[in-house]
Design a protein around this motif. Structure first.
Motif, PDB file in Angstrom:
ATOM      1  N   LEU A   1     -39.930   1.055  20.311  1.00  0.00           N
ATOM      2  CA  LEU A   1     -38.739   1.208  19.479  1.00  0.00           C
ATOM      3  C   LEU A   1     -37.458   1.111  20.302  1.00  0.00           C
ATOM      4  O   LEU A   1     -36.496   0.432  19.910  1.00  0.00           O
ATOM      5  N   HIS A   2     -37.434   1.784  21.438  1.00  0.00           N
ATOM      6  CA  HIS A   2     -36.244   1.746  22.279  1.00  0.00           C
ATOM      7  C   HIS A   2     -36.004   0.339  22.812  1.00  0.00           C
ATOM      8  O   HIS A   2     -34.850  -0.051  23.039  1.00  0.00           O
ATOM      9  N   GLY A   3     -37.080  -0.420  22.998  1.00  0.00           N
ATOM     10  CA  GLY A   3     -36.910  -1.812  23.395  1.00  0.00           C
ATOM     11  C   GLY A   3     -36.215  -2.641  22.329  1.00  0.00           C
ATOM     12  O   GLY A   3     -35.555  -3.640  22.640  1.00  0.00           O
ATOM     13  N   LEU A   4     -36.356  -2.225  21.065  1.00  0.00           N
ATOM     14  CA  LEU A   4     -35.642  -2.860  19.956  1.00  0.00           C
ATOM     15  C   LEU A   4     -34.278  -2.220  19.732  1.00  0.00           C
ATOM     16  O   LEU A   4     -33.581  -2.566  18.773  1.00  0.00           O
ATOM     17  N   LEU A   5     -33.914  -1.264  20.598  1.00  0.00           N
ATOM     18  CA  LEU A   5     -32.663  -0.509  20.493  1.00  0.00           C
ATOM     19  C   LEU A   5     -32.653   0.398  19.269  1.00  0.00           C
ATOM     20  O   LEU A   5     -31.590   0.721  18.719  1.00  0.00           O
ATOM     21  N   VAL A   6     -33.840   0.823  18.837  1.00  0.00           N
ATOM     22  CA  VAL A   6     -33.968   1.759  17.717  1.00  0.00           C
ATOM     23  C   VAL A   6     -34.112   3.177  18.268  1.00  0.00           C
ATOM     24  O   VAL A   6     -35.019   3.453  19.062  1.00  0.00           O
ATOM     25  N   VAL A   7     -33.223   4.060  17.858  1.00  0.00           N
ATOM     26  CA  VAL A   7     -33.330   5.484  18.164  1.00  0.00           C
ATOM     27  C   VAL A   7     -33.911   6.168  16.930  1.00  0.00           C
ATOM     28  O   VAL A   7     -33.360   6.040  15.833  1.00  0.00           O
ATOM     29  N   HIS A   8     -35.027   6.876  17.093  1.00  0.00           N
ATOM     30  CA  HIS A   8     -35.709   7.450  15.929  1.00  0.00           C
ATOM     31  C   HIS A   8     -34.942   8.630  15.351  1.00  0.00           C
ATOM     32  O   HIS A   8     -34.724   8.725  14.145  1.00  0.00           O
ATOM     33  N   ARG A   9     -34.602   9.601  16.169  1.00  0.00           N
ATOM     34  CA  ARG A   9     -33.771  10.758  15.827  1.00  0.00           C
ATOM     35  C   ARG A   9     -34.441  11.800  14.945  1.00  0.00           C
ATOM     36  O   ARG A   9     -33.776  12.724  14.482  1.00  0.00           O
ATOM     37  N   ASP A  10     -35.745  11.703  14.707  1.00  0.00           N
ATOM     38  CA  ASP A  10     -36.408  12.765  13.939  1.00  0.00           C
ATOM     39  C   ASP A  10     -37.881  12.868  14.328  1.00  0.00           C
ATOM     40  O   ASP A  10     -38.760  12.969  13.463  1.00  0.00           O
ATOM     41  N   ILE A  11     -38.160  12.858  15.640  1.00  0.00           N
ATOM     42  CA  ILE A  11     -39.525  13.067  16.117  1.00  0.00           C
ATOM     43  C   ILE A  11     -39.892  14.534  15.907  1.00  0.00           C
ATOM     44  O   ILE A  11     -39.216  15.445  16.385  1.00  0.00           O
TER      45      ILE A  11
ATOM     46  N   VAL B   1     -28.724   0.830  17.989  1.00  0.00           N
ATOM     47  CA  VAL B   1     -27.505   0.981  18.782  1.00  0.00           C
ATOM     48  C   VAL B   1     -27.401  -0.155  19.774  1.00  0.00           C
ATOM     49  O   VAL B   1     -28.384  -0.851  20.069  1.00  0.00           O
ATOM     50  N   GLU B   2     -26.230  -0.352  20.323  1.00  0.00           N
ATOM     51  CA  GLU B   2     -26.059  -1.351  21.359  1.00  0.00           C
ATOM     52  C   GLU B   2     -26.691  -0.863  22.655  1.00  0.00           C
ATOM     53  O   GLU B   2     -26.743   0.332  22.936  1.00  0.00           O
ATOM     54  N   ARG B   3     -27.154  -1.793  23.460  1.00  0.00           N
ATOM     55  CA  ARG B   3     -27.770  -1.432  24.737  1.00  0.00           C
ATOM     56  C   ARG B   3     -26.778  -0.664  25.597  1.00  0.00           C
ATOM     57  O   ARG B   3     -25.619  -1.037  25.724  1.00  0.00           O
ATOM     58  N   ASN B   4     -27.270   0.451  26.154  1.00  0.00           N
ATOM     59  CA  ASN B   4     -26.492   1.327  27.032  1.00  0.00           C
ATOM     60  C   ASN B   4     -25.329   2.021  26.310  1.00  0.00           C
ATOM     61  O   ASN B   4     -24.482   2.639  26.937  1.00  0.00           O
ATOM     62  N   ALA B   5     -25.277   1.892  24.980  1.00  0.00           N
ATOM     63  CA  ALA B   5     -24.184   2.528  24.250  1.00  0.00           C
ATOM     64  C   ALA B   5     -24.477   4.002  24.039  1.00  0.00           C
ATOM     65  O   ALA B   5     -25.629   4.409  23.906  1.00  0.00           O
ATOM     66  N   HIS B   6     -23.449   4.802  24.017  1.00  0.00           N
ATOM     67  CA  HIS B   6     -23.567   6.201  23.657  1.00  0.00           C
ATOM     68  C   HIS B   6     -23.374   6.320  22.155  1.00  0.00           C
ATOM     69  O   HIS B   6     -22.770   5.473  21.523  1.00  0.00           O
ATOM     70  N   CYS B   7     -23.902   7.384  21.583  1.00  0.00           N
ATOM     71  CA  CYS B   7     -23.717   7.580  20.151  1.00  0.00           C
ATOM     72  C   CYS B   7     -23.601   9.057  19.850  1.00  0.00           C
ATOM     73  O   CYS B   7     -24.082   9.892  20.598  1.00  0.00           O
ATOM     74  N   SER B   8     -22.934   9.354  18.775  1.00  0.00           N
ATOM     75  CA  SER B   8     -22.776  10.733  18.319  1.00  0.00           C
ATOM     76  C   SER B   8     -23.322  10.836  16.905  1.00  0.00           C
ATOM     77  O   SER B   8     -23.031   9.992  16.068  1.00  0.00           O
ATOM     78  N   SER B   9     -24.120  11.844  16.652  1.00  0.00           N
ATOM     79  CA  SER B   9     -24.679  12.005  15.318  1.00  0.00           C
ATOM     80  C   SER B   9     -25.167  13.424  15.138  1.00  0.00           C
ATOM     81  O   SER B   9     -25.392  14.151  16.099  1.00  0.00           O
ATOM     82  N   TYR B  10     -25.321  13.799  13.865  1.00  0.00           N
ATOM     83  CA  TYR B  10     -25.832  15.122  13.539  1.00  0.00           C
ATOM     84  C   TYR B  10     -26.809  14.937  12.395  1.00  0.00           C
ATOM     85  O   TYR B  10     -26.651  15.519  11.327  1.00  0.00           O
ATOM     86  N   VAL B  11     -27.811  14.123  12.613  1.00  0.00           N
ATOM     87  CA  VAL B  11     -28.740  13.725  11.569  1.00  0.00           C
ATOM     88  C   VAL B  11     -30.153  13.997  12.050  1.00  0.00           C
ATOM     89  O   VAL B  11     -30.488  13.703  13.189  1.00  0.00           O
TER      90      VAL B  11
END
Length: 329
Positions: free
Chosen positions: A170-180, A204-214
């Protein structure tokens, strides 16, 4: 909308985990197109002969969640069985449709033996959105913990390996799961563990930071729970590693490990434990390899936390390869 197989009261772990989604997205730029830019796709890669929901017969309900239901269904002509996840959009249909489109966009890209397969997405009655999924008929890791309370390290090692392989893909596809979490790790009749439920996921974009509360509060990493601690941005992939560490420690101790048994798991308690409490202790019953593995997952500073690739090379995980497992042992 994070679909959950367990009821809101997390009875076997004494932890009624809150699962509400708070839409606090800050300056995201996704690789996926905006869900408003195209209609919901009618299907992904539907099995031959399945052109509409009328081709399927509902057999039984196998799960309930926040705003949705999962059914075991059978193809009327081939008798092949699937899981049908039905999301009811409710009063805020526009937001629900947008989220379902994001999930569908991700599922269109995914094809891995470590991720639950989606065969198609259909528009249902009353505006429902239906995901035709691979049937994972052994339930979830949550179900296993409810039945067994604790798992042996050999089995935990196997779970770790399968989830890490899924996260690497998933991370190779730039997918962050966020609910493991345990209820999103499903098991099929071959005892394969696979990652499910992409309702909270993002690209997300490669090497990008992100903010979320989900996602689910109890499994959020410190930087996700309190973005101010890292000035509002972080590497989302590191949050998936933290959540996996919590899950695996839970499998070892038999209860949610970040607060005391019987302690009320409200927002404030979880916030204090995850963001400001000491790192959870690994029991003396754990092997040195497992203890080190968990500590590397649960490093509070996300910049020092182990990566998925680091953990796949860890001695604790290497022991799992080639093992024919059985959760009923």
């Amino acid at each position: 909308m994070a679909f959950r197989r367990e009821k809101r009261n997390h009875q076997p772990l004494k932890l009624p985990l809150p699962t509400q989604t708070l839409a606090l997205e800050i300056h995201h730029k996704f690789l996926l197109p905006s869900p408003d830019s195209h209609p919901l796709p009618p299907s992904l890669d539907s099995p031959p002969g399945i052109q509409a929901l009328s081709d399927l017969k509902k057999l039984e309900v196998i799960g309930h969640g926040n705003g949705g239901t999962v059914y075991k269904v059978q193809h009327r002509w081939t008798s092949e069985v699937f899981a049908l996840k039905v999301l009811r959009l409710g009063p805020d249909a526009a937001a629900g449709s947008q989220q379902a489109n994001r999930e569908a966009d991700i599922l269109k890209q995914v094809d891995s033996p470590f991720v639950v397969r989606c065969h198609g997405v259909f528009n249902g009655d009353d505006g429902d959105i239906c995901f035709l999924m691979e049937l994972m008929d052994r339930g979830s890791l949550h179900d296993v913990l409810r039945a067994r309370q604790r798992l042996p390290e050999k089995l935990i090692s196997y779970v770790a390996w399968r989830v890490l392989e899924g996260l690497r893909y998933l991370h190779g596809l730039l997918v962050v799961h966020r609910d493991i979490k345990p209820s999103n790790l499903l098991i099929n009749d071959r005892w394969e563990v696979k990652i499910a439920d992409f309702g909270s996921s993002r690209v997300v974009e490669r090497n990008a930071h992100c903010s979320s509360y989900v996602g689910t509060f109890a499994y959020m990493s410190p930087e996700r729970f309190d973005p101010d601690r890292c000035e509002g941005s972080y590497n989302g992939f590191a949050g998936d590693v933290w959540a996996l560490g919590v899950v695996l420690l839970e499998c070892h101790v038999g209860h949610f490990p970040l607060i005391s048994v019987g302690q009320r798991p409200d927002w404030a308690t979880l916030m204090c434990a995850i963001c400001f409490g000491d790192p959870p202790e690994v029991p003396d019953t754990a092997s040195p390899e497992f203890g080190n593995f968990v500590r590397r997952c649960l490093e509070k500073d996300w910049t020092r936390r182990a990566t998925v690739q680091d953990l796949l090379n860890h001695p604790f995980v290497e022991r799992s390869e080639g093992w024919t497992n059985d959760f009923d042992e």
